[in-house]
Design a protein around this motif. Structure first.
Motif, PDB file in Angstrom:
ATOM      1  N   ILE A 202       1.855  -0.678   5.093  1.00  0.00           N
ATOM      2  CA  ILE A 202       1.753   0.763   5.315  1.00  0.00           C
ATOM      3  C   ILE A 202       2.651   1.528   4.369  1.00  0.00           C
ATOM      4  CG2 ILE A 202       2.047   2.625   6.975  1.00  0.00           C
ATOM      5  CD1 ILE A 202      -0.322   0.854   7.483  1.00  0.00           C
ATOM      6  N   GLU A 203       3.886   1.060   4.203  1.00  0.00           N
ATOM      7  CA  GLU A 203       4.813   1.773   3.330  1.00  0.00           C
ATOM      8  C   GLU A 203       4.283   1.867   1.909  1.00  0.00           C
ATOM      9  OE1 GLU A 203       8.622  -0.024   3.567  1.00  0.00           O
ATOM     10  OE2 GLU A 203       9.045   0.672   5.601  1.00  0.00           O
ATOM     11  N   ARG A 204       3.691   0.785   1.422  1.00  0.00           N
ATOM     12  CA  ARG A 204       3.151   0.805   0.063  1.00  0.00           C
ATOM     13  C   ARG A 204       1.961   1.753  -0.043  1.00  0.00           C
ATOM     14  NH1 ARG A 204       3.821  -5.094   0.197  1.00  0.00           N
ATOM     15  NH2 ARG A 204       1.574  -5.298   0.453  1.00  0.00           N
ATOM     16  N   LEU A 205       1.070   1.702   0.940  1.00  0.00           N
ATOM     17  CA  LEU A 205      -0.111   2.562   0.885  1.00  0.00           C
ATOM     18  C   LEU A 205       0.244   4.026   1.112  1.00  0.00           C
ATOM     19  CD1 LEU A 205      -2.742   0.362   2.774  1.00  0.00           C
ATOM     20  CD2 LEU A 205      -2.569   0.784   0.324  1.00  0.00           C
ATOM     21  N   VAL A 206       1.173   4.280   2.017  1.00  0.00           N
ATOM     22  CA  VAL A 206       1.599   5.662   2.252  1.00  0.00           C
ATOM     23  C   VAL A 206       2.207   6.238   0.984  1.00  0.00           C
ATOM     24  CG1 VAL A 206       3.300   7.085   3.444  1.00  0.00           C
ATOM     25  CG2 VAL A 206       1.886   5.502   4.745  1.00  0.00           C
ATOM     26  N   ALA A 207       3.054   5.442   0.324  1.00  0.00           N
ATOM     27  CA  ALA A 207       3.668   5.915  -0.920  1.00  0.00           C
ATOM     28  C   ALA A 207       2.608   6.186  -1.982  1.00  0.00           C
ATOM     29  CB  ALA A 207       4.673   4.882  -1.422  1.00  0.00           C
ATOM     30  N   ALA A 208       1.615   5.295  -2.067  1.00  0.00           N
ATOM     31  CA  ALA A 208       0.566   5.470  -3.071  1.00  0.00           C
ATOM     32  C   ALA A 208      -0.281   6.703  -2.780  1.00  0.00           C
ATOM     33  CB  ALA A 208      -0.305   4.223  -3.128  1.00  0.00           C
TER      34      ALA A 208
ATOM     35  N   GLY B  32      -3.740  11.000   0.900  1.00  0.00           N
ATOM     36  CA  GLY B  32      -4.535  10.557   2.035  1.00  0.00           C
ATOM     37  C   GLY B  32      -3.678  10.327   3.261  1.00  0.00           C
ATOM     38  N   SER B  33      -4.343  10.233   4.396  1.00  0.00           N
ATOM     39  CA  SER B  33      -3.656   9.984   5.676  1.00  0.00           C
ATOM     40  C   SER B  33      -4.087   8.624   6.208  1.00  0.00           C
ATOM     41  CB  SER B  33      -4.002  11.081   6.688  1.00  0.00           C
ATOM     42  OG  SER B  33      -3.641  12.363   6.186  1.00  0.00           O
ATOM     43  N   ILE B  34      -3.143   7.939   6.852  1.00  0.00           N
ATOM     44  CA  ILE B  34      -3.401   6.588   7.357  1.00  0.00           C
ATOM     45  C   ILE B  34      -3.087   6.528   8.847  1.00  0.00           C
ATOM     46  CG2 ILE B  34      -2.859   4.138   7.123  1.00  0.00           C
ATOM     47  CD1 ILE B  34      -1.947   4.664   4.306  1.00  0.00           C
TER      48      ILE B  34
ATOM     49  N   ILE C  78      -2.904  -5.369  -0.454  1.00  0.00           N
ATOM     50  CA  ILE C  78      -3.106  -6.196   0.731  1.00  0.00           C
ATOM     51  C   ILE C  78      -3.221  -7.647   0.306  1.00  0.00           C
ATOM     52  CG2 ILE C  78      -4.231  -4.336   2.015  1.00  0.00           C
ATOM     53  CD1 ILE C  78      -6.909  -5.638   1.431  1.00  0.00           C
ATOM     54  N   ARG C  79      -3.102  -8.537   1.270  1.00  0.00           N
ATOM     55  CA  ARG C  79      -3.203  -9.960   0.970  1.00  0.00           C
ATOM     56  C   ARG C  79      -4.661 -10.355   0.718  1.00  0.00           C
ATOM     57  NH1 ARG C  79      -0.632 -12.217   6.383  1.00  0.00           N
ATOM     58  NH2 ARG C  79      -2.313 -10.842   7.082  1.00  0.00           N
TER      59      ARG C  79
ATOM     60  N   LEU D 261       2.064  -4.525  14.699  1.00  0.00           N
ATOM     61  CA  LEU D 261       2.145  -3.120  14.321  1.00  0.00           C
ATOM     62  C   LEU D 261       3.430  -2.841  13.554  1.00  0.00           C
ATOM     63  CD1 LEU D 261       0.758  -0.374  14.523  1.00  0.00           C
ATOM     64  CD2 LEU D 261       1.953   0.001  16.675  1.00  0.00           C
ATOM     65  N   VAL D 262       4.534  -3.417  14.004  1.00  0.00           N
ATOM     66  CA  VAL D 262       5.819  -3.197  13.342  1.00  0.00           C
ATOM     67  C   VAL D 262       5.804  -3.777  11.937  1.00  0.00           C
ATOM     68  CG1 VAL D 262       8.280  -3.698  13.402  1.00  0.00           C
ATOM     69  CG2 VAL D 262       7.070  -3.116  15.518  1.00  0.00           C
ATOM     70  N   ASN D 263       5.327  -5.009  11.805  1.00  0.00           N
ATOM     71  CA  ASN D 263       5.279  -5.639  10.488  1.00  0.00           C
ATOM     72  C   ASN D 263       4.364  -4.875   9.543  1.00  0.00           C
ATOM     73  OD1 ASN D 263       7.013  -7.670  11.256  1.00  0.00           O
ATOM     74  ND2 ASN D 263       5.376  -9.071  11.859  1.00  0.00           N
ATOM     75  N   ALA D 264       3.247  -4.399  10.080  1.00  0.00           N
ATOM     76  CA  ALA D 264       2.316  -3.647   9.239  1.00  0.00           C
ATOM     77  C   ALA D 264       2.984  -2.393   8.705  1.00  0.00           C
ATOM     78  CB  ALA D 264       1.060  -3.290  10.032  1.00  0.00           C
ATOM     79  N   ASN D 265       3.728  -1.707   9.584  1.00  0.00           N
ATOM     80  CA  ASN D 265       4.410  -0.494   9.160  1.00  0.00           C
ATOM     81  C   ASN D 265       5.456  -0.797   8.092  1.00  0.00           C
ATOM     82  OD1 ASN D 265       3.172   1.571  10.616  1.00  0.00           O
ATOM     83  ND2 ASN D 265       4.257   1.013  12.477  1.00  0.00           N
ATOM     84  N   ASN D 266       6.117  -1.931   8.238  1.00  0.00           N
ATOM     85  CA  ASN D 266       7.209  -2.252   7.325  1.00  0.00           C
ATOM     86  C   ASN D 266       6.730  -2.729   5.964  1.00  0.00           C
ATOM     87  OD1 ASN D 266       9.147  -1.603   9.180  1.00  0.00           O
ATOM     88  ND2 ASN D 266       9.369  -3.684   9.961  1.00  0.00           N
TER      89      ASN D 266
END
Length: 266
Positions: free
Chosen positions: A181-187, A206-208, A148-149, A173-178
Protein backbone atom coordinates in the motif's frame (compact mmCIF):
# COMPACT_ATOMS: atom_id res chain seq x y z
CA UNK A 1 9.19 -95.20 -75.84
CA UNK A 2 9.26 -92.21 -78.09
CA UNK A 3 6.81 -89.39 -77.12
CA UNK A 4 4.57 -88.20 -79.80
CA UNK A 5 5.07 -84.70 -81.14
CA UNK A 6 1.56 -83.75 -80.06
CA UNK A 7 2.39 -84.60 -76.44
CA UNK A 8 5.53 -82.50 -76.58
CA UNK A 9 3.57 -79.58 -77.94
CA UNK A 10 0.99 -79.89 -75.16
CA UNK A 11 3.73 -80.04 -72.53
CA UNK A 12 5.36 -76.94 -73.88
CA UNK A 13 2.05 -75.10 -73.93
CA UNK A 14 1.33 -76.17 -70.34
CA UNK A 15 4.70 -74.99 -69.10
CA UNK A 16 4.26 -71.74 -71.00
CA UNK A 17 0.87 -71.22 -69.35
CA UNK A 18 2.37 -71.83 -65.93
CA UNK A 19 5.10 -69.32 -66.63
CA UNK A 20 2.56 -66.75 -67.78
CA UNK A 21 0.49 -67.32 -64.65
CA UNK A 22 3.54 -66.84 -62.45
CA UNK A 23 4.46 -63.68 -64.25
CA UNK A 24 0.91 -62.45 -63.91
CA UNK A 25 0.96 -63.19 -60.20
CA UNK A 26 4.22 -61.25 -59.81
CA UNK A 27 2.75 -58.32 -61.71
CA UNK A 28 -0.36 -58.50 -59.54
CA UNK A 29 1.66 -58.55 -56.31
CA UNK A 30 3.68 -55.60 -57.47
CA UNK A 31 0.51 -53.69 -58.28
CA UNK A 32 -0.91 -54.55 -54.87
CA UNK A 33 2.29 -53.41 -53.17
CA UNK A 34 2.20 -50.16 -55.10
CA UNK A 35 -1.41 -49.64 -54.03
CA UNK A 36 -0.52 -50.35 -50.41
CA UNK A 37 2.36 -47.90 -50.61
CA UNK A 38 0.05 -45.28 -52.08
CA UNK A 39 -2.55 -45.84 -49.38
CA UNK A 40 0.11 -45.74 -46.69
CA UNK A 41 1.48 -42.47 -48.07
CA UNK A 42 -2.02 -41.00 -48.06
CA UNK A 43 -2.55 -42.11 -44.46
CA UNK A 44 0.76 -40.54 -43.38
CA UNK A 45 -0.12 -37.32 -45.17
CA UNK A 46 -3.56 -37.31 -43.56
CA UNK A 47 -2.03 -37.86 -40.12
CA UNK A 48 0.40 -35.01 -40.70
CA UNK A 49 -2.45 -32.75 -41.73
CA UNK A 50 -4.46 -33.86 -38.69
CA UNK A 51 -1.50 -33.19 -36.38
CA UNK A 52 -1.01 -29.78 -37.96
CA UNK A 53 -4.68 -28.95 -37.53
CA UNK A 54 -4.57 -30.15 -33.92
CA UNK A 55 -1.54 -27.96 -33.20
CA UNK A 56 -3.21 -25.02 -34.93
CA UNK A 57 -6.39 -25.57 -32.93
CA UNK A 58 -4.45 -25.71 -29.66
CA UNK A 59 -2.54 -22.55 -30.56
CA UNK A 60 -5.73 -20.72 -31.50
CA UNK A 61 -7.43 -21.92 -28.32
CA UNK A 62 -4.57 -20.51 -26.26
CA UNK A 63 -4.74 -17.22 -28.17
CA UNK A 64 -8.50 -16.99 -27.71
CA UNK A 65 -8.16 -17.77 -24.00
CA UNK A 66 -5.52 -15.07 -23.66
CA UNK A 67 -7.67 -12.53 -25.49
CA UNK A 68 -10.73 -13.47 -23.47
CA UNK A 69 -8.90 -12.97 -20.16
CA UNK A 70 -6.67 -9.97 -20.99
CA UNK A 71 -7.44 -6.27 -21.08
CA UNK A 72 -6.37 -5.17 -24.55
CA UNK A 73 -5.41 -1.64 -23.48
CA UNK A 74 -3.26 -2.27 -20.40
CA UNK A 75 -2.18 -5.88 -20.89
CA UNK A 76 -3.43 -6.73 -17.40
CA UNK A 77 -5.99 -9.41 -16.74
CA UNK A 78 -9.59 -8.34 -17.21
CA UNK A 79 -12.68 -8.67 -15.03
CA UNK A 80 -13.57 -12.09 -16.47
CA UNK A 81 -10.20 -13.50 -15.46
CA UNK A 82 -10.37 -11.74 -12.10
CA UNK A 83 -13.67 -13.35 -11.19
CA UNK A 84 -12.35 -16.78 -12.20
CA UNK A 85 -9.15 -16.26 -10.18
CA UNK A 86 -11.02 -15.17 -7.07
CA UNK A 87 -13.49 -18.04 -7.50
CA UNK A 88 -10.58 -20.48 -7.47
CA UNK A 89 -9.22 -18.67 -4.44
CA UNK A 90 -12.48 -19.13 -2.54
CA UNK A 91 -12.59 -22.83 -3.43
CA UNK A 92 -9.01 -23.33 -2.28
CA UNK A 93 -9.69 -21.53 0.99
CA UNK A 94 -12.72 -23.71 1.61
CA UNK A 95 -10.71 -26.88 0.89
CA UNK A 96 -7.93 -25.72 3.20
CA UNK A 97 -10.45 -24.97 5.93
CA UNK A 98 -12.02 -28.42 5.64
CA UNK A 99 -8.61 -30.08 5.62
CA UNK A 100 -7.52 -28.13 8.70
CA UNK A 101 -10.77 -28.83 10.49
CA UNK A 102 -11.65 -25.16 10.79
CA UNK A 103 -10.32 -21.70 10.24
CA UNK A 104 -6.65 -21.21 10.93
CA UNK A 105 -5.24 -18.18 12.69
CA UNK A 106 -2.30 -16.17 11.39
CA UNK A 107 -1.31 -14.42 8.20
CA UNK A 108 -1.29 -17.70 6.25
CA UNK A 109 -5.09 -17.47 6.21
CA UNK A 110 -5.22 -13.78 5.38
CA UNK A 111 -6.12 -12.25 2.05
CA UNK A 112 -6.37 -8.55 1.35
CA UNK A 113 -8.27 -6.81 -1.45
CA UNK A 114 -7.16 -3.47 -2.87
CA UNK A 115 -9.56 -1.33 -4.87
CA UNK A 116 -7.92 1.46 -6.91
CA UNK A 117 -9.74 4.32 -8.61
CA UNK A 118 -8.00 7.19 -10.39
CA UNK A 119 -8.86 10.72 -9.31
CA UNK A 120 -10.51 13.04 -11.84
CA UNK A 121 -9.85 10.63 -14.69
CA UNK A 122 -12.82 11.99 -16.63
CA UNK A 123 -11.22 15.42 -16.66
CA UNK A 124 -8.00 13.98 -18.06
CA UNK A 125 -9.92 12.53 -21.00
CA UNK A 126 -11.98 15.67 -21.46
CA UNK A 127 -9.13 18.18 -21.26
CA UNK A 128 -6.19 16.26 -22.70
CA UNK A 129 -7.91 13.70 -24.94
CA UNK A 130 -8.63 9.97 -24.92
CA UNK A 131 -5.08 9.04 -25.92
CA UNK A 132 -3.71 10.74 -22.82
CA UNK A 133 -6.29 8.90 -20.75
CA UNK A 134 -5.21 5.61 -22.30
CA UNK A 135 -1.58 6.47 -21.55
CA UNK A 136 -2.51 7.11 -17.92
CA UNK A 137 -4.22 3.73 -17.59
CA UNK A 138 -1.26 1.93 -19.13
CA UNK A 139 1.24 3.63 -16.83
CA UNK A 140 -0.89 2.86 -13.76
CA UNK A 141 -1.19 -0.78 -14.82
CA UNK A 142 2.59 -1.08 -15.16
CA UNK A 143 3.04 0.59 -11.78
CA UNK A 144 0.70 -1.90 -10.14
CA UNK A 145 2.42 -4.92 -11.66
CA UNK A 146 5.86 -3.58 -10.73
CA UNK A 147 4.90 -3.17 -7.09
CA UNK A 148 3.25 -6.52 -6.32
CA UNK A 149 4.63 -10.02 -6.05
CA UNK A 150 4.62 -12.38 -8.99
CA UNK A 151 2.35 -14.73 -7.04
CA UNK A 152 -0.25 -11.96 -6.67
CA UNK A 153 -0.42 -11.09 -10.37
CA UNK A 154 -3.26 -13.55 -11.10
CA UNK A 155 -5.38 -11.47 -8.69
CA UNK A 156 -4.48 -8.10 -10.24
CA UNK A 157 -6.81 -6.95 -13.00
CA UNK A 158 -8.52 -3.98 -14.55
CA UNK A 159 -12.13 -4.00 -13.45
CA UNK A 160 -13.14 -1.48 -16.08
CA UNK A 161 -12.77 2.22 -16.79
CA UNK A 162 -10.22 3.64 -14.35
CA UNK A 163 -10.78 0.98 -11.67
CA UNK A 164 -8.32 -1.75 -10.73
CA UNK A 165 -8.52 -4.58 -8.20
CA UNK A 166 -5.59 -6.35 -6.57
CA UNK A 167 -5.60 -9.39 -4.32
CA UNK A 168 -2.70 -9.98 -1.93
CA UNK A 169 -2.61 -13.62 -0.88
CA UNK A 170 -1.30 -14.66 2.56
CA UNK A 171 -1.01 -11.01 3.58
CA UNK A 172 -2.82 -9.46 6.52
CA UNK A 173 -4.31 -5.97 6.49
CA UNK A 174 -1.44 -4.59 8.57
CA UNK A 175 1.24 -6.15 6.39
CA UNK A 176 -0.49 -4.93 3.25
CA UNK A 177 -0.55 -1.40 4.60
CA UNK A 178 3.11 -1.57 5.55
CA UNK A 179 4.41 -2.95 2.26
CA UNK A 180 2.41 -2.75 -0.96
CA UNK A 181 0.00 0.00 0.00
CA UNK A 182 2.74 2.45 0.90
CA UNK A 183 4.42 1.99 -2.46
CA UNK A 184 1.18 2.31 -4.43
CA UNK A 185 -0.07 5.26 -2.40
CA UNK A 186 3.22 7.05 -2.99
CA UNK A 187 3.07 6.28 -6.71
CA UNK A 188 -0.57 7.42 -7.00
CA UNK A 189 0.06 10.61 -5.06
CA UNK A 190 1.57 12.48 -7.98
CA UNK A 191 4.73 10.48 -8.66
CA UNK A 192 3.21 8.97 -11.81
CA UNK A 193 3.53 11.49 -14.60
CA UNK A 194 2.66 11.40 -18.27
CA UNK A 195 2.90 13.91 -21.11
CA UNK A 196 -0.01 14.94 -23.29
CA UNK A 197 0.34 15.49 -27.08
CA UNK A 198 1.21 19.15 -26.45
CA UNK A 199 4.13 18.22 -24.22
CA UNK A 200 2.38 19.21 -21.00
CA UNK A 201 3.26 17.06 -17.99
CA UNK A 202 0.33 15.63 -16.05
CA UNK A 203 0.41 14.05 -12.60
CA UNK A 204 -1.75 10.97 -12.11
CA UNK A 205 -3.36 10.47 -8.73
CA UNK A 206 -5.61 7.79 -7.35
CA UNK A 207 -7.35 6.51 -4.24
CA UNK A 208 -6.91 3.04 -2.76
CA UNK A 209 -9.38 1.14 -0.61
CA UNK A 210 -8.12 -1.79 1.46
CA UNK A 211 -10.32 -4.57 2.81
CA UNK A 212 -9.34 -7.81 4.49
CA UNK A 213 -11.15 -10.74 2.91
CA UNK A 214 -14.29 -11.86 4.69
CA UNK A 215 -15.22 -15.49 4.04
CA UNK A 216 -18.82 -14.75 5.03
CA UNK A 217 -19.20 -12.50 1.97
CA UNK A 218 -19.14 -13.57 -1.66
CA UNK A 219 -16.64 -12.23 -4.18
CA UNK A 220 -18.70 -9.22 -5.21
CA UNK A 221 -19.42 -8.47 -1.57
CA UNK A 222 -15.72 -8.29 -0.76
CA UNK A 223 -15.11 -6.12 -3.80
CA UNK A 224 -17.91 -3.81 -2.69
CA UNK A 225 -16.37 -3.43 0.77
CA UNK A 226 -13.00 -2.52 -0.73
CA UNK A 227 -14.82 -0.08 -3.02
CA UNK A 228 -16.48 1.52 0.02
CA UNK A 229 -13.12 1.98 1.68
CA UNK A 230 -11.74 3.57 -1.47
CA UNK A 231 -14.67 6.00 -1.71
CA UNK A 232 -14.29 6.97 1.93
CA UNK A 233 -10.60 7.75 1.39
CA UNK A 234 -11.39 9.70 -1.79
CA UNK A 235 -14.03 11.71 0.05
CA UNK A 236 -11.72 12.41 2.99
CA UNK A 237 -8.99 13.59 0.60
CA UNK A 238 -11.50 15.77 -1.24
CA UNK A 239 -12.62 17.41 2.00
CA UNK A 240 -9.03 17.92 3.12
CA UNK A 241 -8.10 19.52 -0.20
CA UNK A 242 -11.13 21.80 -0.08
CA UNK A 243 -10.28 22.88 3.46
CA UNK A 244 -6.70 23.55 2.46
CA UNK A 245 -7.86 25.53 -0.58
CA UNK A 246 -10.33 27.56 1.50
CA UNK A 247 -7.68 28.32 4.07
CA UNK A 248 -5.25 29.39 1.35
CA UNK A 249 -7.78 31.71 -0.31
CA UNK A 250 -8.82 33.10 3.06
CA UNK A 251 -5.24 33.91 3.94
CA UNK A 252 -4.64 35.29 0.45
CA UNK A 253 -7.63 37.63 0.80
CA UNK A 254 -5.98 39.26 3.82
CA UNK A 255 -2.44 40.29 2.88
CA UNK A 256 -1.55 41.00 6.50
CA UNK A 257 -2.51 37.49 7.62
CA UNK A 258 -0.96 35.94 4.54
CA UNK A 259 2.42 37.60 4.89
CA UNK A 260 2.63 37.64 8.67
CA UNK A 261 0.70 34.51 9.58
CA UNK A 262 3.58 33.40 11.76
CA UNK A 263 3.07 36.28 14.14
CA UNK A 264 0.19 36.72 16.56
CA UNK A 265 -2.52 39.08 15.47
CA UNK A 266 -2.53 42.47 17.24
Amino acid sequence: PTRRSSDLINEVLRMSAVGDQGRNEVVLLRAQNDELRRQLAEMVAALQVEEGLRHLAETKAQEWHHLAHTDSLTGMFNLRHGIDAFRNLVENRQKAEIKAGGLQDGSSRKFTVLFIDLDKFGQINKIHGDQTGDDALQVVARTILENIRESDRPYAFRKGGDEFIIGLEDVSLVNANNVVIERLVAALDGKIKITNPNGQEISIRGSIGVYEWNDELDIKGNFAKADEQMRAIKQARHIKNRMAACDFHHRLSDPYKFHYSGFPEP
